[in-house]
Design an enzyme around this catalytic site. Structure first.
Site, PDB file in Angstrom:
ATOM      1  N   HIS A 157      23.013 -17.943   3.713  1.00 13.16           N
ATOM      2  CA  HIS A 157      23.495 -18.175   2.355  1.00 13.16           C
ATOM      3  C   HIS A 157      23.376 -16.953   1.454  1.00 13.16           C
ATOM      4  CE1 HIS A 157      24.167 -22.599   2.500  1.00 13.16           C
ATOM      5  NE2 HIS A 157      23.368 -22.498   3.539  1.00 13.16           N
ATOM      6  N   ASP A 366      24.244 -11.017  -4.861  1.00 12.45           N
ATOM      7  CA  ASP A 366      24.220 -12.470  -4.649  1.00 12.45           C
ATOM      8  C   ASP A 366      25.073 -12.822  -3.435  1.00 12.45           C
ATOM      9  OD1 ASP A 366      23.635 -15.162  -5.276  1.00 12.45           O
ATOM     10  OD2 ASP A 366      24.023 -14.837  -7.401  1.00 12.45           O
TER      11      ASP A 366
HETATM   12  P1  ADQ Z   1      21.107 -19.737  -5.406  1.00 11.95           P
HETATM   13  O1  ADQ Z   1      20.436 -18.413  -5.385  1.00 11.95           O
HETATM   14  O2  ADQ Z   1      20.261 -20.860  -5.833  1.00 11.95           O
HETATM   15  O3  ADQ Z   1      21.762 -20.100  -4.002  1.00 11.95           O
HETATM   16  P2  ADQ Z   1      23.743 -20.148  -6.825  1.00 11.95           P
HETATM   17  O4  ADQ Z   1      24.804 -20.002  -5.823  1.00 11.95           O
HETATM   18  O5  ADQ Z   1      24.104 -19.553  -8.138  1.00 11.95           O
HETATM   19  O6  ADQ Z   1      22.353 -19.493  -6.421  1.00 11.95           O
HETATM   20  O7  ADQ Z   1      23.459 -21.666  -7.018  1.00 11.95           O
HETATM   21  C1  ADQ Z   1      22.597 -22.117  -8.030  1.00 11.95           C
HETATM   22  C2  ADQ Z   1      22.864 -23.593  -8.278  1.00 11.95           C
HETATM   23  O8  ADQ Z   1      21.822 -24.113  -9.093  1.00 11.95           O
HETATM   24  C3  ADQ Z   1      24.172 -23.833  -9.002  1.00 11.95           C
HETATM   25  O9  ADQ Z   1      24.806 -24.953  -8.462  1.00 11.95           O
HETATM   26  C4  ADQ Z   1      23.739 -24.109 -10.439  1.00 11.95           C
HETATM   27  O10 ADQ Z   1      24.546 -25.025 -11.125  1.00 11.95           O
HETATM   28  C5  ADQ Z   1      22.372 -24.709 -10.238  1.00 11.95           C
HETATM   29  N1  ADQ Z   1      21.542 -24.408 -11.418  1.00 11.95           N
HETATM   30  C6  ADQ Z   1      21.114 -23.208 -11.844  1.00 11.95           C
HETATM   31  N2  ADQ Z   1      20.408 -23.331 -12.986  1.00 11.95           N
HETATM   32  C7  ADQ Z   1      20.402 -24.636 -13.294  1.00 11.95           C
HETATM   33  C8  ADQ Z   1      19.854 -25.404 -14.373  1.00 11.95           C
HETATM   34  N3  ADQ Z   1      19.163 -24.873 -15.365  1.00 11.95           N
HETATM   35  N4  ADQ Z   1      20.052 -26.731 -14.355  1.00 11.95           N
HETATM   36  C9  ADQ Z   1      20.754 -27.315 -13.362  1.00 11.95           C
HETATM   37  N5  ADQ Z   1      21.297 -26.648 -12.337  1.00 11.95           N
HETATM   38  C10 ADQ Z   1      21.131 -25.331 -12.301  1.00 11.95           C
HETATM   39  C11 ADQ Z   1      21.886 -19.436  -2.723  1.00 11.95           C
HETATM   40  C12 ADQ Z   1      22.383 -18.012  -2.713  1.00 11.95           C
HETATM   41  C13 ADQ Z   1      23.730 -17.930  -3.402  1.00 11.95           C
HETATM   42  C14 ADQ Z   1      24.713 -18.898  -2.745  1.00 11.95           C
HETATM   43  C15 ADQ Z   1      24.119 -20.275  -2.617  1.00 11.95           C
HETATM   44  C16 ADQ Z   1      25.011 -21.205  -1.792  1.00 11.95           C
HETATM   45  O11 ADQ Z   1      21.443 -17.159  -3.340  1.00 11.95           O
HETATM   46  O12 ADQ Z   1      24.242 -16.617  -3.344  1.00 11.95           O
HETATM   47  O13 ADQ Z   1      25.881 -18.968  -3.526  1.00 11.95           O
HETATM   48  O14 ADQ Z   1      22.847 -20.213  -1.991  1.00 11.95           O
HETATM   49  O15 ADQ Z   1      25.226 -20.725  -0.520  1.00 11.95           O
END
Ligand code: ADQ
Length: 534
Positions: A157, A366
């Site tokens: 991921h 990311d």
């Molecule tokens: P993450 O590093 O967790 O995931 P991301 O892809 O941005 O990063 O996903 C974060 C998720 O958490 C999003 O769905 C977002 O809506 C949710 N989120 C963040 N802050 C929040 C809040 N305050 N309240 C509710 N929800 C919140 C890892 C990798 C990424 C990759 C994903 C999926 O680091 O690069 O995109 O896996 O493979």
């Protein structure tokens, strides 16, 4: 009949009422599991005094859940230590933050070995096994060592760095070699796939044949599968939030009055570029004082991994920078930056996104970044906001119609904020339509079905590859190929029906925590300020 076995660092069980999960990925995996009847195996998120010697699956509907507790020592070495203080920074190109400790590495290998030992008795000959993320890289090798010949896939991921960077990790050659135990390795972008293949060639002496890598008797397919979100349900949530104007949205947008809103949403993680983003917003206000008083930045960033020192330091730093900028630039009736550290429900988030004229998604690095896709999915098609996106997010490979920026360049980000706020409606609509078409054509259902088709060998999925527009200098992008805004029914149908072909045994080689903690069922109440298990 094929059964799907998903393995991830954290497992989110519906019945436990956990605060975690029910995000797009957990939901997508659960629906794939339900389709095939399946098993979800991984860490419970809890610790117990003694390591478990066996695990009893709990069946809920068509899906069984098998969860294992870790000991506190295992949590320290496998999870906080090697996974999050060595692999995470290394894979995000942060060599300076990478802390390698031999005993952590030993703990990481031991947990993978124990997971394999506990999983083997639960496996059936036709099972197809899908392992998620960097916590579990050596798991397939451990399964192979125990005679498992089933098809095993892995999805990574987060980014995979070049061999030069990955090679700095002690034992990197051993660890990367374990990747050859997989039949299929999925990466977020073609760059990550090329980096992994390059690493296998350089560090393991493997041979490359297109997207296939050969080493000894093993052959592994390495391919990009950019992960998506549930675009349609996010769109609906956002539209509904306008009608309902739910409580948290009123509470936050009220004091902003008629002011414009710039939004950032991230786990509090150094890879997300939060401090740099706050500085860029400050720079924007300094360079363009006419905007003072009429725009605010809302940064939602719940703390994660708080027991890793770098994360505690980041928490302190972001408070300090926001405080300094607010003191220097604010007025008695206007606070330029709000940092909110709680997790919100999906519908509240969708409402915030829709209310914001600018989505500021500027990670330093990311894997994909789902927030970029959520922001676009939530926009009003007639009057959409503008996405400002880091070129170092995997999402930038697909989302060329965003304003693409270099997050290390504060001035460039500041200027992109200005450009976004001034962008005429016709251009906003044009960019939005292309971005929406792209994310809708490669949504989470498409991702799951395309991966599983490749893993089970029912293929025929290559032509469904989403566009990866050519990169140009930041800010100006070649438009992504226009796609239909719907996913074809064929692509939606998760995965293959045919039974998996067992492959030959060989030599050598999460999600649960996954995005887990922030995610909640649509409409549920905001979470308390819980630390993320991610
Ligand atoms: P993450 O590093 O967790 O995931 P991301 O892809 O941005 O990063 O996903 C974060 C998720 O958490 C999003 O769905 C977002 O809506 C949710 N989120 C963040 N802050 C929040 C809040 N305050 N309240 C509710 N929800 C919140 C890892 C990798 C990424 C990759 C994903 C999926 O680091 O690069 O995109 O896996 O493979």
């Amino acid at each position: 009949m094929m059964r799907l076995v998903v393995v991830s660092n954290r497992v989110t069980m519906p019945e436990r009422g956990e605060k975690v999960a029910a995000g797009g990925l957990a939901v997508a995996l659960r629906s794939a599991l339900e389709q095939h009847g399946g098993l979800w195996f991984g860490w419970s998120g809890a610790t117990s005094a003694e390591p478990a010697t066996r695990v009893e699956p709990i069946r809920l509907g068509k899906v069984s859940y098998a969860v294992v507790d870790l000991t506190e020592a295992e949590r320290q070495s496998y999870y906080l230590g090697f996974s999050n203080r060595a692999l995470w920074p290394l894979m995000h190109y942060r060599l300076g933050l990478t802390e390698f400790d031999r005993s952590d590495y030993a703990g990481y290998l031991a947990v993978n070995r124990r997971f394999a030992k506990l999983l083997v008795p639960l496996l059936k000959p036709d099972d197809v096994i899908w392992i998620h993320d960097y916590h579990l890289i050596p798991l397939a090798a451990e399964l192979r060592r125990r005679g498992v010949t089933n098809r095993i896939g892995y999805f990574h991921h987060i980014p995979w760095p070049s061999a030069e960077v990955f090679g700095a990790l002690p034992f990197s050659a051993t660890l990367i070699s374990t990747m050859m135990a997989y039949d299929l390795v999925g990466m977020q972008t073609q760059t990550d796939a090329d980096n992994l293949i390059g690493g296998l060639v350089a560090l393991r002496g493997a041979h490359r044949d297109g997207e296939r890598v050969k080493a000894g008797p093993r052959q592994t397919l390495v391919r990009a599968f950019p992960i998506g979100i549930d675009v349609e349900s996010f769109r609906k949530l956002a539209a509904a939030s306008v009608r309902a104007a739910t409580q948290p949205i009123r509470a936050t947008t009220g004091p902003l009055g008629g002011r414009k809103l710039v939004i950032g949403v991230d786990r509090l993680d150094y890879s997300k570029g939060i401090v740099q983003r706050l500085e860029a917003f400050g720079q924007f206000l300094r360079s363009h004082p006419e905007h003072r008083g009429n725009v605010g930045l809302l940064q939602i960033a719940p703390p994660s991994r708080s027991d890793v020192p770098e994360y505690a330091e980041l928490d302190r730093q972001s408070d300090e920078v926001a405080g300094r900028l607010n003191a220097a630039l604010g007025e008695f009736d206007w606070t330029p930056i709000r940092v909110v550290k709680k997790a919100y429900s999906r519908s509240a988030l969708a409402g915030f996104y829709r209310r914001a004229q600018v989505g500021l998604v500027t990670p330093m690095r990311d894997g994909m970044n789902l927030v970029a896709k959520e922001y676009v999915a939530a926009q009003n098609p007639e009057d959409p906001g503008v996405l400002v996106l880091s070129r170092f997010a995997g999402a930038a490979h697909q989302m060329g119609e965003a304003l693409i920026v270099n997050p290390y360049d504060t001035h460039e980000v500041a200027e992109a904020i200005r450009t976004a706020l001034a962008m005429p409606q016709s251009e906003r609509v044009r960019r939005f339509e292309r971005l929406y078409a792209t994310i809708a054509a490669s949504d989470i259902g498409w991702w799951t079905s395309r991966y599983l088709a490749a893993l089970t060998g029912t293929g025929a999925s290559d032509s469904l590859a989403p566009p990866e527009p050519q990169r140009t200098v930041s800010g100006t992008r070649k438009p992504a190929a226009r796609q239909r805004a719907t996913t074809s029914p064929a692509a939606k149908k998760p995965a293959a029906k045919t039974a998996a072909k067992p492959v030959q045994a060989a030599d050598d080689a999460s999600l649960g925590e996954k995005r887990g903690s922030f995610r909640q069922r649509a409409g549920s109440k905001p979470l308390p300020n819980a630390a993320s298990p991610r």
